[in-house]
Design a protein around this motif. Structure first.
Motif, PDB file in Angstrom:
ATOM      1  N   GLN A 127       0.839  -1.192   0.000  1.00 46.62           N
ATOM      2  CA  GLN A 127       0.000   0.000   0.000  1.00 46.62           C
ATOM      3  C   GLN A 127       0.879   1.249   0.000  1.00 46.62           C
ATOM      4  N   GLY A 128       0.433   2.275  -0.722  1.00 42.23           N
ATOM      5  CA  GLY A 128       1.104   3.567  -0.639  1.00 42.23           C
ATOM      6  C   GLY A 128       2.391   3.626  -1.430  1.00 42.23           C
ATOM      7  N   ALA A 129       2.292   3.960  -2.725  1.00 45.01           N
ATOM      8  CA  ALA A 129       3.479   3.983  -3.580  1.00 45.01           C
ATOM      9  C   ALA A 129       4.517   4.982  -3.091  1.00 45.01           C
ATOM     10  N   MET A 130       4.087   6.123  -2.560  1.00 43.03           N
ATOM     11  CA  MET A 130       5.038   7.167  -2.202  1.00 43.03           C
ATOM     12  C   MET A 130       6.008   6.682  -1.123  1.00 43.03           C
ATOM     13  N   SER A 131       5.509   5.942  -0.149  1.00 42.86           N
ATOM     14  CA  SER A 131       6.354   5.489   0.940  1.00 42.86           C
ATOM     15  C   SER A 131       7.268   4.338   0.526  1.00 42.86           C
ATOM     16  N   SER A 132       7.080   3.794  -0.674  1.00 46.81           N
ATOM     17  CA  SER A 132       7.907   2.692  -1.146  1.00 46.81           C
ATOM     18  C   SER A 132       9.162   3.168  -1.851  1.00 46.81           C
ATOM     19  N   PHE A 133       9.259   4.466  -2.127  1.00 51.70           N
ATOM     20  CA  PHE A 133      10.400   5.003  -2.855  1.00 51.70           C
ATOM     21  C   PHE A 133      11.222   5.929  -1.964  1.00 51.70           C
ATOM     22  N   ASN A 134      12.545   5.923  -2.198  1.00 51.37           N
ATOM     23  CA  ASN A 134      13.447   6.868  -1.536  1.00 51.37           C
ATOM     24  C   ASN A 134      13.337   8.207  -2.253  1.00 51.37           C
ATOM     25  N   PRO A 135      12.890   9.266  -1.561  1.00 55.50           N
ATOM     26  CA  PRO A 135      12.661  10.545  -2.244  1.00 55.50           C
ATOM     27  C   PRO A 135      13.930  11.191  -2.786  1.00 55.50           C
ATOM     28  N   THR A 136      15.099  10.724  -2.339  1.00 57.56           N
ATOM     29  CA  THR A 136      16.362  11.321  -2.807  1.00 57.56           C
ATOM     30  C   THR A 136      16.928  10.599  -4.033  1.00 57.56           C
ATOM     31  N   MET A 137      16.246   9.547  -4.492  1.00 55.51           N
ATOM     32  CA  MET A 137      16.711   8.780  -5.648  1.00 55.51           C
ATOM     33  C   MET A 137      15.721   8.889  -6.783  1.00 55.51           C
ATOM     34  N   ASP A 138      16.219   9.015  -8.009  1.00 56.39           N
ATOM     35  CA  ASP A 138      15.301   8.973  -9.141  1.00 56.39           C
ATOM     36  C   ASP A 138      14.934   7.509  -9.402  1.00 56.39           C
ATOM     37  N   PHE A 139      13.965   7.307 -10.305  1.00 53.90           N
ATOM     38  CA  PHE A 139      13.464   5.943 -10.520  1.00 53.90           C
ATOM     39  C   PHE A 139      14.511   5.039 -11.158  1.00 53.90           C
ATOM     40  N   ARG A 140      15.367   5.592 -12.005  1.00 51.61           N
ATOM     41  CA  ARG A 140      16.417   4.769 -12.591  1.00 51.61           C
ATOM     42  C   ARG A 140      17.302   4.171 -11.488  1.00 51.61           C
ATOM     43  N   GLU A 162      12.162  -0.551 -19.012  1.00 54.52           N
ATOM     44  CA  GLU A 162      11.586   0.332 -20.028  1.00 54.52           C
ATOM     45  C   GLU A 162      10.381  -0.318 -20.694  1.00 54.52           C
ATOM     46  N   GLU A 163      10.485  -1.624 -20.957  1.00 49.45           N
ATOM     47  CA  GLU A 163       9.366  -2.335 -21.575  1.00 49.45           C
ATOM     48  C   GLU A 163       8.168  -2.386 -20.627  1.00 49.45           C
ATOM     49  N   LEU A 164       8.444  -2.667 -19.359  1.00 49.40           N
ATOM     50  CA  LEU A 164       7.352  -2.719 -18.379  1.00 49.40           C
ATOM     51  C   LEU A 164       6.674  -1.365 -18.223  1.00 49.40           C
ATOM     52  N   LEU A 165       7.454  -0.316 -18.143  1.00 52.80           N
ATOM     53  CA  LEU A 165       6.885   1.030 -18.005  1.00 52.80           C
ATOM     54  C   LEU A 165       6.028   1.375 -19.216  1.00 52.80           C
ATOM     55  N   ALA A 166       6.517   1.007 -20.400  1.00 50.02           N
ATOM     56  CA  ALA A 166       5.728   1.265 -21.611  1.00 50.02           C
ATOM     57  C   ALA A 166       4.433   0.451 -21.595  1.00 50.02           C
ATOM     58  N   LEU A 168       2.787  -0.230 -19.111  1.00 57.79           N
ATOM     59  CA  LEU A 168       1.920   0.435 -18.141  1.00 57.79           C
ATOM     60  C   LEU A 168       1.580   1.865 -18.574  1.00 57.79           C
ATOM     61  N   TYR A 169       1.779   2.147 -19.850  1.00 62.63           N
ATOM     62  CA  TYR A 169       1.430   3.435 -20.464  1.00 62.63           C
ATOM     63  C   TYR A 169       2.137   4.611 -19.792  1.00 62.63           C
ATOM     64  N   LEU A 170       3.430   4.391 -19.517  1.00 67.58           N
ATOM     65  CA  LEU A 170       4.282   5.450 -19.001  1.00 67.58           C
ATOM     66  C   LEU A 170       5.405   5.699 -19.998  1.00 67.58           C
ATOM     67  N   ASP A 171       5.913   6.911 -20.031  1.00 70.96           N
ATOM     68  CA  ASP A 171       7.065   7.255 -20.860  1.00 70.96           C
ATOM     69  C   ASP A 171       8.325   6.814 -20.105  1.00 70.96           C
ATOM     70  N   PRO A 172       9.010   5.753 -20.559  1.00 69.41           N
ATOM     71  CA  PRO A 172      10.145   5.235 -19.785  1.00 69.41           C
ATOM     72  C   PRO A 172      11.218   6.271 -19.506  1.00 69.41           C
ATOM     73  N   ASP A 173      11.603   7.076 -20.512  1.00 70.17           N
ATOM     74  CA  ASP A 173      12.673   8.055 -20.309  1.00 70.17           C
ATOM     75  C   ASP A 173      12.273   9.082 -19.256  1.00 70.17           C
ATOM     76  N   ARG A 174      11.035   9.552 -19.344  1.00 70.68           N
ATOM     77  CA  ARG A 174      10.584  10.548 -18.369  1.00 70.68           C
ATOM     78  C   ARG A 174      10.553   9.975 -16.960  1.00 70.68           C
ATOM     79  N   ILE A 193       4.700  -1.037  -9.686  1.00 72.92           N
ATOM     80  CA  ILE A 193       4.378  -2.339 -10.271  1.00 72.92           C
ATOM     81  C   ILE A 193       5.501  -2.782 -11.212  1.00 72.92           C
ATOM     82  N   ALA A 194       6.010  -1.854 -12.024  1.00 72.51           N
ATOM     83  CA  ALA A 194       7.123  -2.182 -12.919  1.00 72.51           C
ATOM     84  C   ALA A 194       8.354  -2.608 -12.122  1.00 72.51           C
TER      85      ALA A 194
END
Length: 362
Positions: A127-140, A162-166, A168-174, A193-194
């Motif tokens: 639950q809660g995507a925001m708390s699953s990510f380190n705010p000081t790191m980009d997704f790459r 990149e394939e998974l993000l695509a 899921l209808y996301l722009d992988p580079d962005r 999810i990716a």
């Protein structure tokens, strides 16, 4: 990844009835007597109790129930991820698709193999995507860190990301070059999810993955999950309190009440012909545009205290059909059909005693 069928004999459960789905089905996860308990000053808090269920390879199974019914504990127990001082007992057996791999006793794994299994074989979206990510790191960086930690080829892993993000209808580079605060809630949830799928697990467990999203984004993610299951040959366990939402995704539904399964069946039967009065109460309490407001029925009473679950049927104190037997004798799981089972003494009479209002649209 090759898939193979694992042959299981028909198992008689402790209450004398056969588990639905265990007769020749290709089972990927088996749960037997799965329990979670916490010792408290006022007694033992039982938050999952003697759960028996088979999860079939390639299916999407929805696990539903009110808040506090044991849904999240069931999800955590599948990965042996219950935090201290919680104690998990029983068995969870994972059957890899690899012909040469033996079944895995998930609850018996040491820390190293367990850490590997949690990402590479069975992955989880909390639950809660925001708390699953380190705010000081980009997704790459999140993807690279995960790939490095499991000795995966980073270049190939980022290509898969990149394939998974695509998908899921996301722009992988962005997305890969963004920080968590730069994406919307729905975008973060899809990125999570990716990330959960980047190591090519066979099973994806999702605990209320759409709870914080608006209705349109919920429906969008549900559609995407169905596509991902088909493309990547996934098995999914979808935990939610939202019964109408999961009917649009799941092949089967399991209804938890008071830390046990009250009813399990294929989705069509669970929506059109539920046999447990609690399942019917959930459906009757669901807002529906086709049903007049006067036909909606909130579920009276409250769920049992986990330290003091009543004897007999745990639902009897709220059930309009309860008799003396319900107060004293725990109902066994009985087969309604080959794909539908229920724990209720009076399931044959439920049509008359707890009629359904307009059903859930699938």
């Amino acid at each position: 990844m090759s898939k193979t069928s694992s042959t299981l004999h028909e198992r008689q459960s402790s209450n004398g009835t056969a588990d639905s789905g265990s007769t020749g089905e290709d089972i990927i996860l088996e749960c037997r007597d799965l329990s979670v308990a916490f010792e408290m000053d006022r007694g033992t808090s039982r938050v999952l109790h003697n759960v028996d269920i088979d999860i079939r390879r390639g299916e999407i199974i929805g696990i539903v129930g009110e808040s506090g019914s044991g849904k999240s504990m069931f999800a955590s127990a599948l990965l042996n991820a219950v935090v201290d001082p919680g104690k998990t007992s029983g068995t969870v057996t994972y059957h890899p698709s690899d012909d040469e791999s033996d079944p895995v006793d998930v609850l018996g794994l040491d820390k190293g193999p367990l850490r590997t299994l949690r990402w590479e074989d069975i992955s989880m979206v909390f639950q809660g995507a925001m708390s699953s990510f380190n705010p000081t790191m980009d997704f790459r960086e999140h993807f690279v860190e995960t790939l490095d930690a499991h000795d995966y080829d980073v270049v190939e892993g980022i290509e898969r990301a990149e394939e998974l993000l695509a998908d899921l209808y996301l722009d992988p580079d962005r997305v890969l070059d963004s920080y968590p605060h730069e994406l919307s809630g729905g975008m973060k949830q899809r990125a999570l999810i990716a990330l959960a799928l980047v190591l090519e697990p066979e099973v994806l467990v999702m605990d209320e993955p759409t709870a914080a999203l608006d209705l349109l984004m919920q429906r969008s993610i549900i559609s995407l999950l169905s596509d991902l299951r088909d493309k990547y040959d996934l098995t999914m366990v979808f935990i939610t309190h939202d019964l109408p939402l999961v009917t649009k995704l799941a092949d089967r539904i399991g209804v938890l009440y008071a830390f046990e399964f009250a009813e399990v069946g294929n989705t069509a039967e669970m929506v059109e012909n539920p046999r447990h009065p609690y399942t019917r109460a959930l459906l009757n309490a669901t807002p529906n545009l086709d049903a007049p407001l006067s036909e909606m029925r909130p579920i009276e009473g409250s769920a049992p205290d986990p330290v003091n679950v009543p004897a007999g049927c745990p639902y009897h104190e709220r059930c309009p059909m309860a008799t003396a037997d319900c107060e004293d004798v725990k109902p066994p799981m009985e087969l309604v059909t080959d794909t539908h089972e229920v724990a209720c003494h009076h399931w044959r009479d439920v049509d008359d005693e707890v009629p359904l209002s307009v059903g859930v649209e699938r």
